[in-house]
Design a protein around this motif. Structure first.
Motif, PDB file in Angstrom:
ATOM      1  N   GLU A  93       0.811  -1.208   0.000  1.00 15.84           N
ATOM      2  CA  GLU A  93       0.000   0.000   0.000  1.00 15.84           C
ATOM      3  C   GLU A  93       0.847   1.261   0.000  1.00 15.84           C
ATOM      4  OE1 GLU A  93      -0.568   0.079   4.884  1.00 15.84           O
ATOM      5  OE2 GLU A  93      -2.288  -0.249   3.574  1.00 15.84           O
ATOM      6  N   ASN A  94       2.149   1.130   0.315  1.00 15.82           N
ATOM      7  CA  ASN A  94       3.025   2.298   0.395  1.00 15.82           C
ATOM      8  C   ASN A  94       3.893   2.491  -0.842  1.00 15.82           C
ATOM      9  OD1 ASN A  94       2.219   2.974   3.039  1.00 15.82           O
ATOM     10  ND2 ASN A  94       3.562   1.403   3.890  1.00 15.82           N
ATOM     11  N   PHE A  95       3.630   1.718  -1.899  1.00 19.36           N
ATOM     12  CA  PHE A  95       4.584   1.719  -3.004  1.00 19.36           C
ATOM     13  C   PHE A  95       4.701   3.069  -3.700  1.00 19.36           C
ATOM     14  CE2 PHE A  95       2.350   1.745  -7.107  1.00 19.36           C
ATOM     15  CZ  PHE A  95       1.040   1.638  -6.686  1.00 19.36           C
ATOM     16  N   GLU A  96       3.630   3.880  -3.706  1.00 20.58           N
ATOM     17  CA  GLU A  96       3.680   5.174  -4.397  1.00 20.58           C
ATOM     18  C   GLU A  96       4.509   6.198  -3.627  1.00 20.58           C
ATOM     19  OE1 GLU A  96      -0.098   6.012  -7.065  1.00 20.58           O
ATOM     20  OE2 GLU A  96      -0.729   5.525  -5.025  1.00 20.58           O
ATOM     21  N   LYS A  97       4.747   5.944  -2.375  1.00 25.40           N
ATOM     22  CA  LYS A  97       5.399   6.930  -1.526  1.00 25.40           C
ATOM     23  C   LYS A  97       6.918   6.767  -1.452  1.00 25.40           C
ATOM     24  CE  LYS A  97       1.307   7.053   1.447  1.00 25.40           C
ATOM     25  NZ  LYS A  97       0.796   6.817   2.819  1.00 25.40           N
ATOM     26  N   LEU A  98       7.456   5.734  -2.065  1.00 20.66           N
ATOM     27  CA  LEU A  98       8.883   5.482  -1.947  1.00 20.66           C
ATOM     28  C   LEU A  98       9.732   6.598  -2.554  1.00 20.66           C
ATOM     29  CD1 LEU A  98       9.589   1.697  -2.669  1.00 20.66           C
ATOM     30  CD2 LEU A  98       9.755   2.908  -0.503  1.00 20.66           C
ATOM     31  N   ARG A  99      10.701   7.059  -1.763  1.00 21.60           N
ATOM     32  CA  ARG A  99      11.711   8.004  -2.232  1.00 21.60           C
ATOM     33  C   ARG A  99      13.050   7.396  -1.827  1.00 21.60           C
ATOM     34  NH1 ARG A  99       7.739  10.541   0.197  1.00 21.60           N
ATOM     35  NH2 ARG A  99       8.913  10.865   2.131  1.00 21.60           N
ATOM     36  N   ILE A 100      13.758   6.843  -2.803  1.00 20.20           N
ATOM     37  CA  ILE A 100      14.882   5.954  -2.523  1.00 20.20           C
ATOM     38  C   ILE A 100      16.236   6.646  -2.697  1.00 20.20           C
ATOM     39  CG2 ILE A 100      15.950   3.740  -3.098  1.00 20.20           C
ATOM     40  CD1 ILE A 100      13.244   2.967  -4.382  1.00 20.20           C
ATOM     41  N   TYR A 101      17.082   6.491  -1.690  1.00 18.30           N
ATOM     42  CA  TYR A 101      18.456   6.972  -1.744  1.00 18.30           C
ATOM     43  C   TYR A 101      19.376   5.773  -1.932  1.00 18.30           C
ATOM     44  CZ  TYR A 101      22.737   9.458  -0.396  1.00 18.30           C
ATOM     45  OH  TYR A 101      23.993  10.019  -0.382  1.00 18.30           O
ATOM     46  N   ASN A 102      20.260   5.846  -2.919  1.00 17.65           N
ATOM     47  CA  ASN A 102      21.227   4.761  -3.155  1.00 17.65           C
ATOM     48  C   ASN A 102      22.497   5.024  -2.347  1.00 17.65           C
ATOM     49  OD1 ASN A 102      22.968   3.453  -6.131  1.00 17.65           O
ATOM     50  ND2 ASN A 102      22.819   2.635  -4.074  1.00 17.65           N
ATOM     51  N   LEU A 103      22.680   4.260  -1.288  1.00 16.03           N
ATOM     52  CA  LEU A 103      23.891   4.336  -0.481  1.00 16.03           C
ATOM     53  C   LEU A 103      24.874   3.322  -1.057  1.00 16.03           C
ATOM     54  CD1 LEU A 103      25.021   5.675   2.193  1.00 16.03           C
ATOM     55  CD2 LEU A 103      24.432   3.517   3.287  1.00 16.03           C
ATOM     56  N   PHE A 104      25.853   3.805  -1.824  1.00 14.22           N
ATOM     57  CA  PHE A 104      26.805   2.899  -2.466  1.00 14.22           C
ATOM     58  C   PHE A 104      27.857   2.493  -1.446  1.00 14.22           C
ATOM     59  CE2 PHE A 104      30.471   2.081  -5.409  1.00 14.22           C
ATOM     60  CZ  PHE A 104      29.916   0.949  -5.997  1.00 14.22           C
ATOM     61  N   PRO A 105      27.917   1.204  -1.087  1.00 16.54           N
ATOM     62  CA  PRO A 105      28.750   0.803   0.056  1.00 16.54           C
ATOM     63  C   PRO A 105      30.239   1.032  -0.114  1.00 16.54           C
ATOM     64  CG  PRO A 105      27.909  -1.126  -1.136  1.00 16.54           C
ATOM     65  CD  PRO A 105      27.185   0.074  -1.682  1.00 16.54           C
ATOM     66  N   LYS A 106      30.759   1.008  -1.339  1.00 20.55           N
ATOM     67  CA  LYS A 106      32.193   1.233  -1.515  1.00 20.55           C
ATOM     68  C   LYS A 106      32.574   2.678  -1.211  1.00 20.55           C
ATOM     69  CE  LYS A 106      33.722  -2.473  -4.574  1.00 20.55           C
ATOM     70  NZ  LYS A 106      34.501  -2.820  -5.784  1.00 20.55           N
ATOM     71  N   LEU A 107      31.602   3.568  -1.249  1.00 17.57           N
ATOM     72  CA  LEU A 107      31.846   4.963  -0.879  1.00 17.57           C
ATOM     73  C   LEU A 107      31.506   5.220   0.583  1.00 17.57           C
ATOM     74  CD1 LEU A 107      30.399   6.897  -3.982  1.00 17.57           C
ATOM     75  CD2 LEU A 107      32.800   6.436  -3.452  1.00 17.57           C
ATOM     76  N   ALA A 108      30.524   4.480   1.090  1.00 19.36           N
ATOM     77  CA  ALA A 108      29.999   4.746   2.435  1.00 19.36           C
ATOM     78  C   ALA A 108      30.807   4.089   3.544  1.00 19.36           C
ATOM     79  CB  ALA A 108      28.537   4.305   2.517  1.00 19.36           C
ATOM     80  N   GLY A 109      31.698   3.144   3.203  1.00 14.62           N
ATOM     81  CA  GLY A 109      32.518   2.508   4.219  1.00 14.62           C
ATOM     82  C   GLY A 109      31.917   1.212   4.736  1.00 14.62           C
ATOM     83  N   ASN A 110      32.204   0.902   5.991  1.00 21.93           N
ATOM     84  CA  ASN A 110      31.683  -0.340   6.572  1.00 21.93           C
ATOM     85  C   ASN A 110      30.284  -0.122   7.156  1.00 21.93           C
ATOM     86  OD1 ASN A 110      31.907   0.480   9.429  1.00 21.93           O
ATOM     87  ND2 ASN A 110      34.118   0.292   9.140  1.00 21.93           N
ATOM     88  N   MET A 111      29.686  -1.204   7.629  1.00 19.34           N
ATOM     89  CA  MET A 111      28.291  -1.131   8.068  1.00 19.34           C
ATOM     90  C   MET A 111      28.087  -0.225   9.273  1.00 19.34           C
ATOM     91  SD  MET A 111      26.848  -5.017   7.327  1.00 19.34           S
ATOM     92  CE  MET A 111      28.302  -5.907   7.938  1.00 19.34           C
ATOM     93  N   THR A 112      29.086  -0.109  10.122  1.00 16.78           N
ATOM     94  CA  THR A 112      28.986   0.828  11.240  1.00 16.78           C
ATOM     95  C   THR A 112      28.982   2.261  10.718  1.00 16.78           C
ATOM     96  OG1 THR A 112      30.107  -0.707  12.749  1.00 16.78           O
ATOM     97  CG2 THR A 112      30.088   1.627  13.360  1.00 16.78           C
TER      98      THR A 112
END
Length: 229
Positions: A3-22
């Motif tokens: 029911e929320n599919f129209e509201k999605l606003r997605i940011y692509n966090l590219f992990p090789k740029l963002a570092g480790n999971m912490t």
């Protein structure tokens, strides 16, 4: 469909740029302030010899680049902590789902040889694409899965379902399905039916770069919330 599919606003966090999971968590407040309500992260699985994020070797192991080795927290819990903090900010977590192929050196190639497409000599086939100029690009680091006609298709499909359920249990909200049109509709219907029976709000986004309109229609009928390229 969610029911929320129209509201999605997605940011692509590219992990090789963002570092480790912490370190990923440091980006959450900034992304939330910009008005996004979902973060999509490219493949974080342990990859094959090429180092490409899109050459998954082990779906239950994490890429060493994204593990915080200075933390006493196990890798799986590092991901769960990130997802939990994401949810606290009212955002969804969307992970990449690559099930059209694996790394050519994935243990699955030897453990389940019947899961892969092969040529007349028995050699595992590499996926490829034909560019606009007619050139054929072959990815030699990848092995193409036989999701259509494997002789062991029941166990193959169960493997995919169990893997997805594993990540849903960790808090994942949805999946960006890589090369979705290269995966049989029957598999997507199987996954959608079984996953949404337990997780009704699960989101499925079909990446359709290079596919034709009839394939887009087929994916929509398979239960995807979005098709995009």
């Amino acid at each position: 469909m969610s029911e929320n599919f129209e509201k999605l606003r997605i940011y692509n966090l590219f992990p090789k740029l963002a570092g480790n999971m912490t370190e990923w968590t440091q980006h959450i407040p900034r992304i939330a302030e910009m008005g996004f309500n979902a973060i999509y992260v490219n493949p974080f699985h342990y990859c094959g010899f090429s180092g490409s994020l899109y050459s998954p070797s082990d779906y239950y192991r994490f890429n060493d680049q994204f593990i915080d080795n200075n933390s006493h927290i196990p890798p799986a819990d590092q991901l769960k902590n990130f997802i939990s903090k994401l949810h606290q900010h009212g955002m969804k977590f969307i992970m990449d789902l690559v099930i059209n192929h694996t790394a050519i050196d994935s243990p699955l190639v030897k453990e389940h040889p019947e899961w892969y497409l092969r040529d007349d000599t028995g050699k595992v086939l590499n996926p490829f694409a034909v560019e606009h100029d007619g050139n054929k690009v072959v990815w030699g680091d990848l092995a193409e899965i036989d999701n259509e006609g494997s002789k062991d298709i029941d166990n193959l499909y169960k493997y995919w379902l169990d893997m997805i359920m594993h990540y849903m249990a960790m808090g994942v909200d949805g999946f960006r399905c890589d090369a979705a049109y290269k995966v049989p509709v029957k598999l997507w219907k199987y996954l959608n039916r079984n996953i949404r029976a337990k997780y009704p709000g699960a989101l499925f986004l079909a990446e359709t770069l290079g596919c034709e309109i009839h394939q887009v229609i087929a994916l929509a009928e398979a239960g995807f919330d979005y098709t995009f390229n």
